[in-house]
Design an enzyme around this catalytic site. Structure first.
Site, PDB file in Angstrom:
ATOM      1  CD  GLU A  24      58.561  38.175  71.540  1.00  0.00           C
ATOM      2  OE1 GLU A  24      57.795  39.050  71.963  1.00  0.00           O
ATOM      3  OE2 GLU A  24      58.624  37.053  72.036  1.00  0.00           O
ATOM      4  CE  LYS A  58      68.183  36.193  85.355  1.00  0.00           C
ATOM      5  NZ  LYS A  58      66.962  37.000  85.519  1.00  0.00           N
ATOM      6  NE  ARG A  81      60.036  39.077  78.956  1.00  0.00           N
ATOM      7  CZ  ARG A  81      60.815  38.649  78.005  1.00  0.00           C
ATOM      8  NH1 ARG A  81      60.327  38.336  76.832  1.00  0.00           N
ATOM      9  NH2 ARG A  81      62.108  38.507  78.223  1.00  0.00           N
ATOM     10  CE1 TYR A  89      63.207  43.158  69.043  1.00  0.00           C
ATOM     11  CE2 TYR A  89      61.619  41.370  69.231  1.00  0.00           C
ATOM     12  CZ  TYR A  89      62.815  41.867  68.738  1.00  0.00           C
ATOM     13  OH  TYR A  89      63.609  41.068  67.957  1.00  0.00           O
ATOM     14  CB  SER A  93      61.423  38.863  65.775  1.00  0.00           C
ATOM     15  OG  SER A  93      61.156  38.193  66.972  1.00  0.00           O
TER      16      SER A  93
END
Ligand code: NAP
Ligand code: G4F
Length: 334
Positions: free
Chosen positions: A131, A196, A282, A153, A129
């Site tokens: 990320e 969302k 976060r 993660y 990822s």
């Protein structure tokens, strides 16, 4: 007939990859977790569409159970394994770091061990990822950009990335990392920011909801379409040599831009409906992701087809259909 085994088949990418591989003539095996309720909504159409002998088969398993993974690999003897299973929500990984690492880091290692001990040469894809770049040290990010993960993660994905590289080098296995930047679709999980937004905006338009609560609007992501990205996964396993590839659009947009795009498409002023809720911030944020997929373009011949604007519209149109159906049921008191 080639056999593929997919972990995470009930997820967004697993379902698109299953569509893709079945169309290519593969027999597809998927690992699903036992759940107290049905959670195969994203792949149910595959059963409905298959008239002859079904080439999609599901087995129970879990990335936290190594003996079960080895038994599945030994029994099915797949040609290709796509490891897409993960606790994939970054914010949730701060709440559930141990489960996230058990699944997303050790789970990969368990599966790599099953591949290593298999008597058949299995090709393996690891869902790495963007990320992993976290507090990115350069823009855009390439296969050479150092990792600086910012969440449990992200750390787990870095661990899996390097285990995959090491199994390739140590045991001469055909294993690849796809470093995929954010990719979305109408099948995206409902708590990821794009989905969302499209769900809330369409429900607001239909009078089913009044507000949308979001966190950091300034974060920038390189958003592509999931349907395009699963092809890149497959292409990686069709090459002569295993390698690692960035898969991205090369364009970055803020959460605010995505909100504005969706609300403008629905002819609404987003500023009247969106409110900031600090619960969605976060503990440590990834501010800017933007990928350079030149290597994938050159070696795999892969490029994204769906643009940012098209993606926002595809997702909004799909969620408008859902909101309209919900409205009809509500109006009929159901
Ligand atoms: P997703 O929709 O959240 O799907 C995750 C899948 O993993 C689901 O099928 C889930 O099963 C399964 N899973 C979770 N924990 C498991 C466990 N312990 N054992 C076995 N399976 C488990 O994720 P996605 O968006 O399709 O992403 C697919 C993969 O790509 C993930 O590894 C993700 O981290 C990675 N990735 C995603 C993106 C992106 O933008 N989408 C970008 C880069 C990398 P249930 O249905 O039972 O929950
Ligand atoms: O949609 P997100 O939750 O995706 P995030 O954190 O980028 O992770 C996704 O992409 C990764 C690839 O880079 C995958 F590996 C991972 O599995 C997952 O698919 O959040 C995107 C951005 C973040 O900066 C977040 O802080 O949107 C911001 N955001 C603002 N308000 C929000 C919200 N995110 C969520 N989920 N919910 C909000 O209300």
């Amino acid at each position: 007939m080639k056999k593929a085994l997919i972990t995470g088949i009930t997820g967004q990418d697993g379902s698109y990859l299953a569509d893709f591989l079945l169309n290519k003539g593969y027999q597809v095996w998927g690992i699903i977790r036992r759940s107290s309720s049905f959670h195969t909504g994203r792949i149910d159409h595959l059963y409905r569409d298959l008239h002859e002998e079904p080439q999609l088969r599901l087995v129970y398993g879990d990335l936290t159970d190594g003996s079960n993974l080895s038994a599945i690999v030994n029994e099915i003897r797949p040609d290709e394994i796509y490891n897409l299973g993960a606790q994939s929500h970054v914010r949730v990984s701060f709440d559930m770091p141990i489960f996230t690492v058990d699944t997303d880091a050790l789970g990969t290692l368990r599966l790599l061990e099953a591949v290593r001990s298999s008597d058949k040469a299995v090709k393996f894809y690891q869902a790495s990822s963007s990320e992993m770049y976290g507090k990115a040290t350069e823009v855009p990010q390439t296969e050479m950009t150092p990792f600086y993960p910012r969440s449990p993660y992200g750390c787990a994905k870095v661990y899996s990335f390097w285990q995959t590289v090491n199994y390739r080098e140590a045991y001469n296995l055909f294993v690849c990392n796809g470093i995929l930047f954010n990719h979305e679709s109408p099948r995206r999980g409902e708590t990821f920011v794009t989905r969302k937004i499209t769900m809330a905006a369409t429900r607001i338009k239909c009078g089913l909801q009044s507000k949308l609560y979001l966190g950091n609007l300034d974060a920038k992501r390189d958003w592509g379409y999931a349907g395009d990205y699963v092809e890149a996964m497959w292409l990686m396993l069709q090459q002569d040599k295993p390698d690692d590839y960035v898969v991205a659009t090369g364009e970055s947009h803020s959460v605010r831009e995505f909100v504005a795009e969706v609300f403008a498409y629905l002819d609404m002023d987003w500023q009247k409906y969106v409110e900031i809720d600090p619960r969605y911030f976060r503990p440590s944020e990834v501010d800017l992701l933007q990928g350079d997929a030149s290597k994938a373009r050159k070696v795999l011949g892969w490029k994204p087809k769906v643009t940012f604007k098209e993606l926002a519209r595809i997702m909004t149109d799909a969620d408008m259909g859902i909101a309209e159906r919900e409205k009809i049921l509500k109006d009929h008191g159901r």
